[in-house]
Write a protein that holds these residues in place. Structure first.
Motif, short mmCIF file in Angstrom:
data_model
loop_
_atom_site.label_atom_id
_atom_site.label_comp_id
_atom_site.label_asym_id
_atom_site.label_seq_id
_atom_site.Cartn_x
_atom_site.Cartn_y
_atom_site.Cartn_z
N CYS A 1 0.86 -1.19 0.00
CA CYS A 1 0.00 0.00 0.00
C CYS A 1 0.89 1.24 0.00
CB CYS A 1 -0.91 0.01 1.23
SG CYS A 1 -2.03 1.44 1.28
N VAL A 2 0.68 2.13 -0.98
CA VAL A 2 1.47 3.35 -1.08
C VAL A 2 0.51 4.53 -1.19
CG1 VAL A 2 3.30 4.56 -2.31
CG2 VAL A 2 3.25 2.06 -2.29
N TYR B 1 -2.39 3.75 -3.89
CA TYR B 1 -2.36 2.46 -4.58
C TYR B 1 -2.32 1.36 -3.54
CZ TYR B 1 -0.67 -1.71 -6.89
OH TYR B 1 -0.54 -3.01 -7.31
N LYS B 2 -3.24 0.42 -3.65
CA LYS B 2 -3.25 -0.73 -2.74
C LYS B 2 -3.39 -1.99 -3.58
CE LYS B 2 -5.22 -2.50 1.55
NZ LYS B 2 -6.19 -2.25 2.65
N HIS C 1 3.83 0.24 -9.54
CA HIS C 1 2.73 1.17 -9.82
C HIS C 1 3.34 2.54 -10.09
CE1 HIS C 1 -1.19 3.08 -9.73
NE2 HIS C 1 -0.68 4.00 -8.94
N THR C 2 2.75 3.28 -11.04
CA THR C 2 3.21 4.63 -11.36
C THR C 2 2.10 5.63 -11.05
OG1 THR C 2 4.66 3.82 -13.10
CG2 THR C 2 4.11 6.16 -13.14
N PHE C 3 2.40 6.59 -10.20
CA PHE C 3 1.47 7.70 -9.92
C PHE C 3 1.74 8.81 -10.93
CE2 PHE C 3 1.86 5.73 -5.71
CZ PHE C 3 0.54 5.67 -5.29
N PHE D 1 4.64 14.10 0.67
CA PHE D 1 5.20 12.90 1.27
C PHE D 1 4.72 11.66 0.51
CE2 PHE D 1 4.61 15.99 4.70
CZ PHE D 1 5.87 16.03 5.27
N VAL D 2 5.53 10.60 0.57
CA VAL D 2 5.14 9.29 0.06
C VAL D 2 5.19 8.31 1.22
CG1 VAL D 2 5.61 7.43 -1.57
CG2 VAL D 2 6.09 9.80 -2.22
N HIS D 3 4.07 7.65 1.48
CA HIS D 3 3.99 6.65 2.55
C HIS D 3 3.98 5.26 1.92
CE1 HIS D 3 2.08 4.05 5.60
NE2 HIS D 3 2.57 4.89 6.50
N PHE D 4 5.04 4.50 2.14
CA PHE D 4 5.22 3.17 1.56
C PHE D 4 5.07 2.13 2.66
CE2 PHE D 4 7.65 -0.57 0.52
CZ PHE D 4 7.58 -0.72 -0.85
N GLU D 5 4.19 1.16 2.45
CA GLU D 5 3.97 0.11 3.45
C GLU D 5 3.76 -1.24 2.78
OE1 GLU D 5 0.21 -1.05 6.14
OE2 GLU D 5 1.18 0.80 6.82
#
Length: 245
Positions: free
Chosen positions: A170-171, A184-185, A204-206, A215-219
């Motif tokens: 999930c980003v 994106y999940k 995935h490309t935003f 900010f980008v939250h990457f999980e």
């Protein structure tokens, strides 16, 4: 300098560091300002430094130059070389996260010889995350709001050939106040027991995400599906977030 042909002046300016062009040379006079703001100077600098792209694909060569020079993986410690350093919001279900050497038991080598380790999950959900501050990484607000460069996200996951597991990614793109502007999940990926244990890339490309992204939250994370004590869950490594030119 005023008597120099414009083509010669552009070639001279192209030898000056890019930051000085924008912060110093651009302020000298109207002619220099127009040259620094124009495409010809930056096309020349890109050519001289091997930064190539079809002209029809580039609207702003100055932004293309700076983005190309800055391009790097914004995820820190993507392969576990520093244990869990830089990874926050860690959820240690079961026996928690563990770092192992490739290929690992009942595993396969990674496609790149540069990757030597991976993170592995346990018999309950394990999750970990990083928050990337784009401004701190050198991506200024006007660039993010107007150009809105593409943000490419990649991750690699694999299971063991003797155990099934689950994987999720999930980003989120966040504003200054951490509001979610784009997300994106992935689906929950199920890897069956007796799989081939090959590594799989997910990406995935935003793009066209609108102004305000800071900010980008990457999980990512997962678990095994057999609930075996130890570390039989999904393996992840070589995660990356890049701002594309």
């Amino acid at each position: 300098m005023e008597s120099l042909p414009e083509a010669v002046l552009i070639r001279i300016l192209a030898s000056i560091p890019a930051v000085d062009l924008v912060l110093v040379c651009r302020l000298v006079c109207c002619q220099w300002k127009n040259l620094v703001d124009g495409a010809a100077l930056w096309i020349l600098k890109c050519q001289e430094e091997g930064l190539t792209r079809a002209e029809s694909d580039t609207e702003n060569w100055q932004n293309f130059y700076f983005l190309s020079k800055k391009r790097k993986n914004l995820i820190k410690n993507p392969c576990g070389e520093e244990d869990l350093e830089h990874w926050g919001e860690v959820e240690n279900g079961g026996d928690g996260w563990k770092i192992e050497e490739l290929p690992g038991d009942f595993g396969k080598e990674f496609p790149s010889e540069e990757v030597h380790k991976y993170f592995v999950t346990s018999y309950e959900w394990c999750r970990k995350a990083q928050v990337i501050d784009l401004k701190a990484e050198g991506y200024w607000e006007e660039l993010m709001d107007t150009t809105q460069p593409k943000i490419m996200v990649r991750d690699w996951y694999a299971g063991r050939s003797d155990a099934g597991c689950l994987y999720e990614l999930c980003v989120k793109l966040l504003s200054e106040n951490e509001d979610v502007l784009a997300e994106y999940k992935s689906e929950t990926v199920t890897i069956p027991q007796d799989s081939d244990a090959n590594w799989t890339e997910i990406s995935h490309t935003f793009s066209n995400y609108g102004p305000g992204v800071r900010f980008v939250h990457f999980e990512h994370g997962g678990q095994d599906t057999l609930f075996w004590k130890g570390w039989y869950g999904v393996r992840v490594t070589n995660s990356s977030v890049t701002v594309e030119p």
